[in-house]
Scaffold this active site. Structure first.
Site, PDB file in Angstrom:
ATOM      1  N   ARG A 503     -52.404  17.031 -56.845  1.00 47.82           N
ATOM      2  CA  ARG A 503     -51.488  17.859 -55.865  1.00 47.82           C
ATOM      3  C   ARG A 503     -50.030  17.600 -56.258  1.00 47.82           C
ATOM      4  NH1 ARG A 503     -55.821  18.439 -53.577  1.00 47.82           N
ATOM      5  NH2 ARG A 503     -55.704  16.388 -53.501  1.00 47.82           N
ATOM      6  N   THR A 504     -49.673  16.829 -55.927  1.00 44.92           N
ATOM      7  CA  THR A 504     -48.047  15.763 -56.635  1.00 44.92           C
ATOM      8  C   THR A 504     -48.309  16.356 -58.035  1.00 44.92           C
ATOM      9  OG1 THR A 504     -48.165  14.874 -54.224  1.00 44.92           O
ATOM     10  CG2 THR A 504     -46.227  14.932 -55.274  1.00 44.92           C
ATOM     11  N   LYS A 531     -49.015  -2.228 -71.820  1.00 49.18           N
ATOM     12  CA  LYS A 531     -48.436  -3.441 -72.926  1.00 49.18           C
ATOM     13  C   LYS A 531     -48.047  -3.902 -71.782  1.00 49.18           C
ATOM     14  CE  LYS A 531     -48.254  -0.794 -76.836  1.00 49.18           C
ATOM     15  NZ  LYS A 531     -47.572   0.161 -77.417  1.00 49.18           N
ATOM     16  N   ARG A 552     -44.082   8.523 -58.987  1.00 49.51           N
ATOM     17  CA  ARG A 552     -44.966   7.542 -58.439  1.00 49.51           C
ATOM     18  C   ARG A 552     -45.884   6.173 -58.805  1.00 49.51           C
ATOM     19  NH1 ARG A 552     -49.799  10.844 -55.690  1.00 49.51           N
ATOM     20  NH2 ARG A 552     -49.095  11.445 -54.321  1.00 49.51           N
ATOM     21  N   HIS A 580     -43.307  10.022 -48.992  1.00 49.69           N
ATOM     22  CA  HIS A 580     -43.424  11.070 -49.526  1.00 49.69           C
ATOM     23  C   HIS A 580     -42.693  12.133 -49.683  1.00 49.69           C
ATOM     24  CE1 HIS A 580     -45.908  13.524 -52.528  1.00 49.69           C
ATOM     25  NE2 HIS A 580     -46.769  13.136 -52.250  1.00 49.69           N
TER      26      HIS A 580
HETATM   27  C1  NCD Z   1     -51.208  11.970 -50.652  1.00 57.46           C
HETATM   28  C2  NCD Z   1     -50.540  10.803 -51.331  1.00 57.46           C
HETATM   29  O1  NCD Z   1     -50.362  10.690 -52.108  1.00 57.46           O
HETATM   30  O2  NCD Z   1     -49.620  10.502 -50.671  1.00 57.46           O
HETATM   31  N1  NCD Z   1     -51.366  13.206 -50.666  1.00 57.46           N
HETATM   32  C3  NCD Z   1     -50.556  14.078 -51.506  1.00 57.46           C
HETATM   33  O3  NCD Z   1     -50.107  13.669 -52.622  1.00 57.46           O
HETATM   34  N2  NCD Z   1     -50.362  15.328 -51.124  1.00 57.46           N
HETATM   35  C4  NCD Z   1     -51.820  11.748 -49.346  1.00 57.46           C
HETATM   36  C5  NCD Z   1     -52.739  10.418 -49.452  1.00 57.46           C
HETATM   37  O4  NCD Z   1     -53.002   9.906 -51.282  1.00 57.46           O
HETATM   38  O5  NCD Z   1     -53.862  10.618 -49.430  1.00 57.46           O
END
Ligand code: NCD
Length: 722
Positions: A503-504, A531, A552, A580
């Site tokens: 999703r993100t 690497k 991320r 997040h």
């Molecule tokens: C979450 C995350 O990656 O922090 N999902 C998200 O980004 N929408 C939640 C999760 O991984 O459980």
């Protein structure tokens, strides 16, 4: 004229963005059709039409016999708290209470003076514990640069402070080390004078750093600053208000004040002065003249002195607003406070009366301007001499500062000679008040988002959320109508996901494309990371290609690290079990859209509250509202102590329990999280808690009928297919 009375709907409040009624009311506003949405108003209008009354409506709500003016909450950019680092120092409460009564709803604490140095973790923690729960106004902390601590101010201290204070006489080698180590997004401030100031300005220019000079007194220092501005150096300055009204000739026993000639020059060149400060001048004056010293010295005199100068024609109200609000907000990236203002009365001559009874150079002299009322977030915290505030001030130190100063504050490039000669020109060249507030798709950039890294939700204010959600709503409607917009045409976003994401990653990509921009996604397992390339090197590279980077990463603080090495904004899309921010923004937006308002709601967070980064950010954002929170988790997955205590400090009522049934019947929003297998060190522990909670029809049958269930996804355990 369009009369549309929102119907009372069982599930949705009238403001819900989803209803047809909302859309038609919104169209009336978009197309400037007069709209009535209230039944009583509709009846009054019908009655007036029947009676053939005149429909002229006065635009004046009330009248009084004095001039009044309303400033936004003022910023004290050089707040002085004596014995700042002394264990158990309680002065903080008095100083911030006096600040609020003086119209300063935000204070930036400068660790000025050798007894006040905040230069290492111990002194920093001591100050934070002294302040804890006792501040009446919002505050931000500065740390002191010493000859030896450039490296010791580690990442965490950087993050939790607003500015670095370089005291006069700091050795130049140390200044240079600090210029190298201190993050670009955070302000540097100095009180250096004369040749020390010249050296610091030169070093700042060699390091391309912006710098703020506090407590300027002499024409020579002002000249140096003006020449630096002319050479494109991002330098700003302030003058202590006492320096504009008191001089050494009147108080010969002090060196804290300018001479009369220097004071005259300050007034002549007011256009070169970006901000007014309180600083240490009032306290030093009291000490040097042998008067009883009050830590709140000078605060309550500031507005009466400046407003009297307005009545005398020496200043304009705009001069005050620009230097006590607009420019300080930009120089220090202070978040705007919503529904916060300072109402003053001008022209009524009254004897000055110190509220604290402490010595004041004003004595009982007549002043022509007083504060009538101070409102903070729609609450009256001061009215006509009575303080009604409580210690609910927030720490805004973590707000990220961009190294790019607004154009309006950096003087237009001028040839050096022309700039110098301007010092003798009497023509005022006031700084333009930059626009803040509501973001619109076509208007001026928003100070909290434009060119800012988005690393933590702690950098955002309630006002920021309001502005962001209004824009998001506007964009949502536009995308519904047009499919794709062109507001990001020509812009490129680089995304780097070191952890899995559906999703993100795709929502960033879709958002960028919906706005007409392009995306360069890095597939980490096919990139040079395999690497062994370091995060700083990857980020340095990506920042050459993109206009922003979404990151991320499994490590807490990785987004902060990336921000240090990036020349473009970094957006934190999840840093390990840290934060997040964008998911939390979406979650608050969703609650608002589904329930009409966040205020007054009870929100229950369920599941892996220890490792779920979305809930850490969400709780921090919800603290900006008036909500009740329930944290339901097994003890081994409980919400981290730091998150709980910050929420309690923000005045949020919190219930912590293990059983959902204890809080279910009161819950308006049930926010479920996944038990994060990848964060467990051993699988047995995960197996033990993975099925701790299940949300199914049986659970929902015991919940409020209109409770909503949210989940950041992926859902792999905990919710049945509903
Ligand atoms: C979450 C995350 O990656 O922090 N999902 C998200 O980004 N929408 C939640 C999760 O991984 O459980």
């Amino acid at each position: 004229m369009y009369i549309n009375l929102p119907s009372k709907n069982h599930y949705r409040r009238p403001a819900s963005y989803a209803s047809k009624g909302y859309h038609t009311r919104r169209m009336a506003i978009d197309y400037a059709v007069p709209l009535i949405t209230n039944v009583k108003n509709a009846k009054m209008l019908a009655e007036a039409l029947v009676r053939k009354s005149s429909l002229d409506v006065s635009s004046i709500d009330s009248k009084n016999s004095y001039l009044t003016y309303s400033f936004p909450g003022l910023v004290n950019i050089a707040a002085f708290v004596p014995n700042l680092t002394a264990a158990g120092n309680q002065e903080w409460s008095n100083v911030t209470e006096a600040s609020v009564a003086a119209g300063f709803t935000t204070a930036i604490i400068l660790p000025i003076g050798s007894d006040n140095m905040v230069s290492d973790r111990r002194t920093f923690e001591q100050v934070r514990s002294n302040i804890s729960s006792s501040a009446h106004c919002n505050y931000a902390l500065g740390v002191t640069a010493t000859a030896a601590n450039a490296q010791a101010l580690n990442d965490e201290i950087y993050l939790q402070t607003k500015a670095l204070f370089i005291p006069a006489h700091t050795p130049l080698s140390a200044v240079a080390a600090h210029f190298t180590a201190w993050p670009l997004e955070k302000t540097i401030i100095t009180n250096a004078k004369g040749s020390d100031l010249a050296s610091i300005l030169l070093l700042a220019s060699l390091h391309s750093r912006s710098i703020h000079v506090t407590d300027v007194q002499t024409n020579d220092d002002l000249l140096l600053i003006t020449l630096s501005k002319a050479k494109h150096l991002k330098v700003t300055c302030d003058v202590s208000v006492y320096s504009l009204f008191y001089s050494r000739e009147v108080f010969p026993s002090t060196t804290a004040l300018p001479t009369m000639a220097e004071q005259k020059a300050l007034w002549q060149h007011l256009d070169k002065i970006d901000a007014f400060s309180v600083g240490t001048t009032p306290s030093r004056l009291a000490i040097d003249t042998g008067k009883v010293f009050s830590p709140t010295a000078g605060l309550e005199e500031i507005l009466p002195l400046l407003l009297t100068a307005v009545i005398e024609g020496r200043l304009s109200i705009e001069d005050i607003r620009t230097r006590l609000h607009d420019n300080p907000v930009h120089i220090f990236n202070v978040p705007e406070q919503t529904n916060t203002h300072v109402e003053v009365v001008l022209g009524r001559k009254v004897p000055f009366r110190s509220r604290t009874g402490s010595w004041s150079p004003l004595g009982s002299q007549l002043v022509a301007g007083v504060i009538h009322r101070v409102m903070v977030q729609n609450q009256t915290v001061y009215v006509d001499g009575t303080i009604l505030s409580s210690p609910v001030g927030r720490d805004i130190s973590a707000t990220i500062v961009s190294h790019v100063l607004p154009k309006e504050i950096v003087a237009e490039p001028l040839p050096a000679v022309a700039a110098a000669s301007q010092l003798s020109s009497s023509q005022p060249q006031s700084l333009q008040a930059p626009q803040t507030g509501h973001i619109s798709m076509s208007s001026t950039p928003h100070p909290s988002f434009h060119r800012r890294h988005i690393l933590s939700v702690r950098q955002l204010t309630h006002r920021d959320l309001h502005d962001l959600f209004s824009l998001a709503h506007e964009m949502r409607l536009q995308v519904e109508r047009n499919g794709v917009l062109d507001i990001l045409k020509g812009k490129v976003l680089c995304t780097a996901f070191y952890e899995p994401s559906t999703r993100t990653s795709s929502s960033f990509e879709a958002a960028m494309k919906r706005c007409g921009g392009e995306v360069v996604p890095i597939t980490i397992d096919k990139s040079s990371v395999v690497k062994g390339e370091s995060l700083p090197d990857t980020i340095r590279t990506l920042s050459c290609y993109g206009d922003a980077i979404v990151l991320r990463h499994p490590d807490i603080g990785s987004a902060q690290t990336a921000a240090k090495f990036s020349s473009v904004p970094v957006i934190n899309a999840g840093d390990g079990i840290g934060e997040h921010p964008t998911q939390a923004l979406l979650d608050v937006y969703t609650i608002r859209s589904e329930l009409g308002t966040v205020n007054g709601r009870t929100i229950t967070l369920l599941g892996d509250l220890k490792n779920g980064r979305t809930v850490h950010s969400l709780v921090t954002l919800l603290c900006l509202y008036s909500v009740r929170l329930n944290f339901v988790a097994p003890p081994s997955l409980a919400m981290p102590h730091a998150v709980v205590s910050a929420a309690r400090k923000a005045g949020i009522s919190i219930t912590i329990c293990e059983s959902l049934d204890e809080v279910l019947s009161q819950t308006d929003v049930l926010y479920v999280t996944r038990v994060q297998k990848e964060r467990f060190e051993n699988e047995q522990e995960w197996l033990h808690v993975r099925d701790a909670y299940r949300v199914d029809h049986a659970v929902l049958s015991r919940a409020k009928e209109d409770m909503i269930v949210m989940h950041p996804l992926p859902r792999v355990n905990g919710t049945s297919d509903m």
